[in-house]
Design a protein around this motif. Structure first.
Motif, PDB file in Angstrom:
ATOM      1  N   HIS A  30       0.539  -1.052   0.017  1.00  0.00           N
ATOM      2  CA  HIS A  30       0.001  -0.460   0.302  1.00  0.00           C
ATOM      3  C   HIS A  30       0.892   1.309   0.057  1.00  0.00           C
ATOM      4  N   LEU A  31       1.930   1.194   1.217  1.00  0.00           N
ATOM      5  CA  LEU A  31       2.894   2.759   0.617  1.00  0.00           C
ATOM      6  C   LEU A  31       3.249   2.367  -0.487  1.00  0.00           C
ATOM      7  N   LEU A  32       4.017   1.407  -1.632  1.00  0.00           N
ATOM      8  CA  LEU A  32       4.140   2.037  -2.475  1.00  0.00           C
ATOM      9  C   LEU A  32       3.530   2.265  -3.984  1.00  0.00           C
ATOM     10  N   ARG A  33       2.090   2.018  -3.563  1.00  0.00           N
ATOM     11  CA  ARG A  33       1.296   1.947  -4.394  1.00  0.00           C
ATOM     12  C   ARG A  33       0.938   3.666  -4.617  1.00  0.00           C
ATOM     13  N   ASN A  34       0.875   3.888  -3.172  1.00  0.00           N
ATOM     14  CA  ASN A  34       0.416   5.515  -2.752  1.00  0.00           C
ATOM     15  C   ASN A  34       1.717   6.164  -3.372  1.00  0.00           C
ATOM     16  N   ALA A  35       3.206   5.879  -2.755  1.00  0.00           N
ATOM     17  CA  ALA A  35       4.390   6.571  -3.569  1.00  0.00           C
ATOM     18  C   ALA A  35       4.031   6.746  -4.552  1.00  0.00           C
ATOM     19  N   VAL A  36       3.232   5.516  -5.956  1.00  0.00           N
ATOM     20  CA  VAL A  36       3.933   5.801  -6.664  1.00  0.00           C
ATOM     21  C   VAL A  36       2.781   6.737  -7.013  1.00  0.00           C
ATOM     22  N   VAL A  78      12.109   5.540  -5.980  1.00  0.00           N
ATOM     23  CA  VAL A  78      10.683   5.286  -5.018  1.00  0.00           C
ATOM     24  C   VAL A  78      12.378   4.213  -4.072  1.00  0.00           C
ATOM     25  N   TRP A  79      12.684   4.703  -2.951  1.00  0.00           N
ATOM     26  CA  TRP A  79      13.692   4.075  -2.072  1.00  0.00           C
ATOM     27  C   TRP A  79      12.802   3.045  -0.806  1.00  0.00           C
ATOM     28  N   LEU A  80      13.554   1.754  -0.495  1.00  0.00           N
ATOM     29  CA  LEU A  80      12.731   1.431   0.585  1.00  0.00           C
ATOM     30  C   LEU A  80      13.785   0.740   0.983  1.00  0.00           C
ATOM     31  N   ARG A  81      14.244   0.690   2.286  1.00  0.00           N
ATOM     32  CA  ARG A  81      15.417   0.794   3.201  1.00  0.00           C
ATOM     33  C   ARG A  81      14.827   0.259   5.012  1.00  0.00           C
ATOM     34  N   PHE A  82      15.021  -1.231   4.634  1.00  0.00           N
ATOM     35  CA  PHE A  82      15.162  -2.491   5.814  1.00  0.00           C
ATOM     36  C   PHE A  82      16.686  -1.630   6.671  1.00  0.00           C
ATOM     37  N   ALA A  83      16.084  -1.956   8.091  1.00  0.00           N
ATOM     38  CA  ALA A  83      17.350  -1.846   8.732  1.00  0.00           C
ATOM     39  C   ALA A  83      16.559  -2.093  10.478  1.00  0.00           C
ATOM     40  N   ARG A  84      17.629  -3.004  11.757  1.00  0.00           N
ATOM     41  CA  ARG A  84      16.629  -3.417  12.711  1.00  0.00           C
ATOM     42  C   ARG A  84      17.576  -3.186  13.393  1.00  0.00           C
ATOM     43  N   SER A  90      18.108  -4.870  18.226  1.00  0.00           N
ATOM     44  CA  SER A  90      18.479  -6.086  18.186  1.00  0.00           C
ATOM     45  C   SER A  90      17.176  -6.546  18.590  1.00  0.00           C
ATOM     46  N   ARG A  91      15.749  -5.537  18.757  1.00  0.00           N
ATOM     47  CA  ARG A  91      14.676  -5.340  19.297  1.00  0.00           C
ATOM     48  C   ARG A  91      13.435  -4.729  18.047  1.00  0.00           C
ATOM     49  N   THR A  92      13.876  -4.058  17.543  1.00  0.00           N
ATOM     50  CA  THR A  92      12.709  -3.882  16.508  1.00  0.00           C
ATOM     51  C   THR A  92      13.372  -3.357  14.985  1.00  0.00           C
ATOM     52  N   VAL A  93      12.634  -2.940  14.103  1.00  0.00           N
ATOM     53  CA  VAL A  93      12.727  -3.595  12.852  1.00  0.00           C
ATOM     54  C   VAL A  93      11.981  -2.551  12.278  1.00  0.00           C
ATOM     55  N   THR A  94      13.695  -1.414  11.554  1.00  0.00           N
ATOM     56  CA  THR A  94      12.613  -0.392  10.573  1.00  0.00           C
ATOM     57  C   THR A  94      12.722  -0.081   9.716  1.00  0.00           C
ATOM     58  N   VAL A  95      11.694  -0.003   8.892  1.00  0.00           N
ATOM     59  CA  VAL A  95      11.024   0.338   7.008  1.00  0.00           C
ATOM     60  C   VAL A  95      11.081   1.640   6.657  1.00  0.00           C
ATOM     61  N   GLU A  96      12.437   2.072   5.671  1.00  0.00           N
ATOM     62  CA  GLU A  96      12.143   3.424   5.181  1.00  0.00           C
ATOM     63  C   GLU A  96      11.546   3.238   4.135  1.00  0.00           C
ATOM     64  N   CYS A  97      10.701   4.229   3.297  1.00  0.00           N
ATOM     65  CA  CYS A  97      10.270   4.248   2.545  1.00  0.00           C
ATOM     66  C   CYS A  97       9.953   6.221   1.783  1.00  0.00           C
ATOM     67  N   GLN A  98      10.784   5.943   1.011  1.00  0.00           N
ATOM     68  CA  GLN A  98      10.915   7.287   0.871  1.00  0.00           C
ATOM     69  C   GLN A  98      10.772   7.270  -0.500  1.00  0.00           C
ATOM     70  N   ASP A  99      10.128   8.762  -1.520  1.00  0.00           N
ATOM     71  CA  ASP A  99       9.443   8.510  -2.490  1.00  0.00           C
ATOM     72  C   ASP A  99      10.028   9.992  -3.151  1.00  0.00           C
ATOM     73  N   ASP A 100      10.852  11.013  -4.116  1.00  0.00           N
ATOM     74  CA  ASP A 100      11.655  12.009  -4.672  1.00  0.00           C
ATOM     75  C   ASP A 100      10.060  12.855  -5.332  1.00  0.00           C
ATOM     76  N   GLY A 101       9.221  12.803  -4.829  1.00  0.00           N
ATOM     77  CA  GLY A 101       7.855  13.357  -5.713  1.00  0.00           C
ATOM     78  C   GLY A 101       7.181  14.291  -5.259  1.00  0.00           C
ATOM     79  N   ARG A 102       6.719  15.109  -5.295  1.00  0.00           N
ATOM     80  CA  ARG A 102       5.579  16.354  -5.117  1.00  0.00           C
ATOM     81  C   ARG A 102       5.437  16.352  -3.767  1.00  0.00           C
ATOM     82  N   GLY A 103       5.698  15.532  -2.486  1.00  0.00           N
ATOM     83  CA  GLY A 103       5.713  15.706  -1.428  1.00  0.00           C
ATOM     84  C   GLY A 103       3.892  15.819  -0.837  1.00  0.00           C
TER      85      GLY A 103
END
Length: 934
Positions: free
Chosen positions: A524-530, A551-557, A559-572
């Motif tokens: 849904h996030l990627l569809r919304n970004a496009v 559109v960038w999708l970055r995964f990081a974690r 010991s306790r949490t997973v972070t996913v960052e969805c970023q685009d270079d669109g209009r905001g």
């Protein structure tokens, strides 16, 4: 469809109907007056008669008509004669079955004639002779021979590569690896029977179907070697079916070697064997046989086509062996693996968690025993002191009241020998017994302490075991990368934009359940970004940006949490449009103060959308609402950052595992609650900060900063405390995108909780995210602070949010996918699901009919060749039904001859597509049919 294919369909229909016919006849035989059983048998015979007419077996159809009409004749006989006639009729199945297995054969025909002649029907000789001639006539096969096409001979190592494409759908590939060994085993058994000369028609048809499935799976996944070899195996089996199992022995033996080669290729992909060295040679041999079988010269090649071993040893000084096929593996060394169902692994994780809970309770009980023993030890010491005082007092009393008496033991005075009266002896005995009990108590305390240490050590081992089991559930992010990229490509194609998806951290391992539950929000996030974020190419060029959005999708974690960052270079985000829409929907008043961050979070409300029109992609306000809802269910959060003209950034944070949760334990109104650590900033003891009242309401000042101040007890619906302290314990938390201070009675400690299933009723309570057992066995609830805050908000806003849920609701179109290959069903279901359709799957035509009875579909997407009920017969039955007569049908098959196309058109298929298919074309046809149907 070829005649052999139609015969196979007829045999399957016979296998389904024959037991029902026998059951009706037996009921009639047991009760000759049962007219309902007679009518049922006649109806079933008529259905088989019609099926034979469709296939072209007019002689067998005439036999079944005679049996159908004969039932009415038998009904007119007297009771005794009727029972005798029914005994004859009950033997109908063997001669009919033999004829179906060997249509038009002399032996089967004569058996049918003999059966009819022995019955009470009284057929004249000329009728029997005409029936014999009809039975000896085999239906013509006007189709194109499957072996007629010229066979290429490019069986080189590259054509037989086992290399897995880089963008393979990992879930689909895993499903293939799970299913393929069993399918190849079935194929191998059938081919061995063919080589030994004991394969029947059903065995050959099943072998051909399995080869067809493996061919399709290999081509869909992109493993060329599997697809090509299975294709040639299917070609040879096609010829074997046409020739009723007659195949040159040398061909059958080479076919057996090819299947063994295919089996080794499958296990090489699983990492359990080395790849076969001679796969190109096996393919070349089969291609030569296919050509020879087509040309009718297979027998002449029998001598030079003796089967070769799969891995021939290299002779010294001889020609070099064929190059080994390359199978990419993560490491050079292939490790043995054991595949177990995910459900079983989940059960093991739950049991390990339960073992941890029980171990904690056992440790707590032993610790309580140790405390009781310590209390007993202290009481015994105090009692020993009192007995000692008593003993001294008695001695003084005795010596004070008793005059010096002569010693009963001559020669000893009182200093040389103690003398005791009865009371002194009793006190001394009690003192010595108490000393023994104290010694036993100290030994028991030592054993209890040792038990506590052993249980603590066992607890550490159980924790490690639990973590090992959880780590076994880890899968790389790249498992969903292909699906994410396909989702972006489809949305970009539908919106007419050019978008590139870049993913960082795709090799990072995540808990499989966490990854599965993250997939839908990410789609849904990627569809919304496009759709909302990336501008059209012309607009980007005018703004000085490249025409292709990113559109960038970055995964990081950690010991306790997973972070996913969805970023685009669109209009905001268009904050002005969001504010206007919120006013229109009465979510805000014009004079309400609101920050940009709070305004941005309005897009997460159910039904909120700035689009005025509803499409397949947007306009319903269901995308980001689903993202927020799924994250709340995972005890996670979402943060939004947007800059006009530069794009938007969504940061998703969720616990790294669904089984463990680190939490802060607090006490409110005498009850203990757990707060997820991910949403907390700081825990402050009483005195660290100050509550102040100002124009903005009650606030909390700490470290030169003011925080909105709330009572956690008020959110929970608990009454305020009777006495308040000037500086209560406070927890600084981030709730709903803002920082605030929560008042609690006491801060206890922080710990790792093993979450338990709290049941469907407690799960519905707003603000309860989960539960866990404390060491004393009592349940503690894990709170969802965002849900509590929403429940505590204004009722006017809640009513507006509820109205949004009902705004512009659009029923998703329903597609029924019918295919006997699991990998094909999963591929199509995923493709259509990502495109916005609801999908139901079925393995064959009968399952499809059951699915349609349960729920109407908008489009049926079916394969041609399937067991039990194929695509053609399924389509015919749909067209014959009043309910499904106009239901659109798309046929997707690898059979592309003119005869197959004509058969599909005659059956009523709307769209005929061939494999491999173009996703865009398939989606376009499904969309056209679904929306044309209303």
């Amino acid at each position: 469809m070829k005649t052999d294919d139609l015969l196979e369909v007829l045999r399957e229909e016979f296998a389904l109907a024959a037991p029902d016919v026998d059951d009706a006849l037996l009921r009639w035989l047991s009760n000759p007056d049962d007219a309902a059983a007679a009518a049922e048998a006649a109806t079933l015979f008529d259905r088989l008669n019609q099926a034979c007419r469709v296939v072209g077996l007019d002689g067998l159809a005439a036999v079944l008509e005679l049996l159908r009409d004969g039932i009415s004749t038998l009904a007119t006989l007297d009771r005794l004669d009727r029972q005798t006639a029914l005994g004859w009729l009950a033997q109908w199945q063997p001669p009919v079955q033999d004829y179906l297995d060997q249509p038009a054969s002399t032996t089967a025909t004569q058996a049918l004639i003999d059966f009819l002649r022995s019955g009470p029907l009284g057929l004249p000789p000329d009728s029997l002779q005409a029936l014999r001639e009809a039975l000896l006539h085999r239906p013509a096969d006007a189709g194109v021979d499957a072996l007629a096409a010229p066979v290429p001979h490019a069986a080189d190592a590259d054509a037989m590569s086992l290399e897995v494409p880089a963008d393979v759908d990992a879930a689909l590939y895993e499903a293939f690896l799970d299913d393929a060994p069993g399918q190849v085993a079935t194929l191998a058994e059938a081919v061995r029977a063919l080589t030994a000369g004991r394969a029947d028609a059903a065995c050959l048809h099943e072998a051909r179907r399995v080869a067809h499935t493996l061919k399709g799976s290999g081509h869909i996944i992109g493993i060329r070697g599997i697809g090509r070899l299975a294709h040639r195996i299917e070609d040879v089996l096609d010829h074997a079916v046409q020739q009723e199992g007659r195949l040159p022995h040398a061909v059958a033996r080479d076919l057996e070697q090819a299947v063994a080669c295919l089996d080794q290729m499958v296990y090489a992909l699983r990492g359990e064997e080395d790849p076969p060295l001679d796969a190109p040679h096996c393919l070349e041999r089969l291609e030569r046989w296919v050509q020879a079988l087509h040309d009718g010269c297979a027998e002449a090649l029998a001598e030079p086509t003796q089967p070769i071993p799969l891995a021939p040893p290299a002779a010294p000084g001889g020609p070099p062996a064929a190059p080994a096929l390359h199978v990419p593996t993560p490491d050079e060394t292939v490790r043995a693996t054991l595949r177990i169902p995910a459900e079983r692994l989940d059960r093991l994780v739950r049991r390990a968690a339960q073992a941890l809970v029980h171990q904690g309770r056992a440790e707590e009980m032993v610790r309580q025993v140790e405390d009781r023993l310590a209390q007993i030890d202290r009481a015994q010491r105090a009692l020993q002191d009192r007995l000692r005082d008593l003993e001294l007092a008695i001695d003084r009393h005795v010596h004070a009241r008793s005059p010096a008496a002569p010693s009963p033991a001559a020669g000893f005075d009182s200093l040389e020998l103690d003398r005791y009266n009865e009371l002194q002896s009793l006190v001394r005995f009690t003192t010595e017994a108490l000393a023994d009990e104290a010694e036993h108590t100290r030994a028991a305390r030592a054993q209890a302490q040792a038990a506590v240490q052993a249980l603590r050590k066992q607890g550490h081992e159980l924790v490690e075991q639990h973590r090992e089991l959880i780590s076994a559930r880890l899968v790389p992010v790249r498992q969903i990368v292909a699906r994410l990229k396909r989702n972006v490509a489809q949305t970009a194609r539908l919106t007419g934009k050019e978008v590139e998806l870049r993913i960082e951290g795709e090799d990072m391992p995540l808990d499989t359940e966490v990854l599965d539950r993250l997939t839908e929000p990410l789609l849904h996030l990627l569809r919304n970004a496009v759709d909302h974020g990336i501008e059209p190419g012309a607009e980007r060029l005018a703004a000085g940006k490249p025409p292709c959005g990113t559109v960038w999708l970055r995964f990081a974690r950690d010991s306790r949490t997973v972070t996913v960052e969805c970023q685009d270079d669109g209009r905001g985000l268009d904050l002005a449009a969001i504010h206007a829409r919120a006013l229109e929907l009465e979510l805000l008043r014009r004079d309400d103060p609101i920050t940009e961050a709070e305004l941005a979070r309005l897009i997460l409300l159910p039904g909120f959308s700035t689009r005025s029109e509803v499409s397949e992609i947007s306009g319903r306000g269901l995308g980001l609402d689903i993202v927020a809802d799924r994250l709340r269910a995972m005890k996670g959060r979402i943060d939004i950052d947007s800059r006009p003209g530069s794009g938007s950034r969504f940061v998703l944070t969720v616990p790294a595992t669904t089984g463990l949760q680190h939490a802060l334990m607090v006490e409110v109104s005498g009850q203990v609650y757990a707060l997820p650590s991910e949403g907390l900033s700081l825990a402050l003891a009483p005195g660290q900060g100050q509550v102040v009242v100002g124009p903005q309401g009650t606030q909390f000042r700490h470290a030169q900063r003011l925080y909105p101040y709330q009572r956690l007890g008020a959110w929970l619906g608990l009454p305020p405390p009777e006495s308040t302290v000037a500086t209560p314990a406070v927890v600084l938390a981030r709730v709903g995108g803002r920082d605030l201070a929560l008042e609690v009675d006491r801060i206890l400690d922080s710990r790792e909780l093993i979450l338990q299933d709290i049941g469907r009723y407690l799960r519905r309570l707003r603000g309860v995210a989960g539960g866990a057992f404390r060491a004393d066995g009592r349940l503690v609830f894990l709170l969802d602070l965002e849900a509590l805050e929403r429940a505590y908000a204004s009722p006017v806003r809640r009513q507006a949010a509820e109205r949004l849920r009902r705004r512009m609701q659009v029923q998703r179109k329903h597609v029924l996918v019918v295919d006997d290959a699991l990998s094909v069903r999963q591929t199509l279901a995923q493709l259509l699901g990502d495109a916005g359709y609801e999908v139901t799957t079925a393995r064959d035509g009968f399952e499809a009919l059951d699915a349609l009875i349960r729920r109407q579909a908008d489009v049926v997407l079916t394969d041609l060749e399937m067991p039990n009920l194929d695509g053609l017969e399924l389509t015919r039955r749909l067209r014959e039904s009043r309910l499904w007569k106009t239901l659109p049908v798309v046929m997707l098959t690898s059979r592309a001859t003119p005869k197959h196309v004509r058969s599909a058109e005659d059956a009523g298929v709307d769209v005929f597509l061939t494999k491999p298919y173009e996703e865009a074309e398939l989606l376009a046809e499904v969309r056209r049919l679904a929306f044309a149907a209303g």
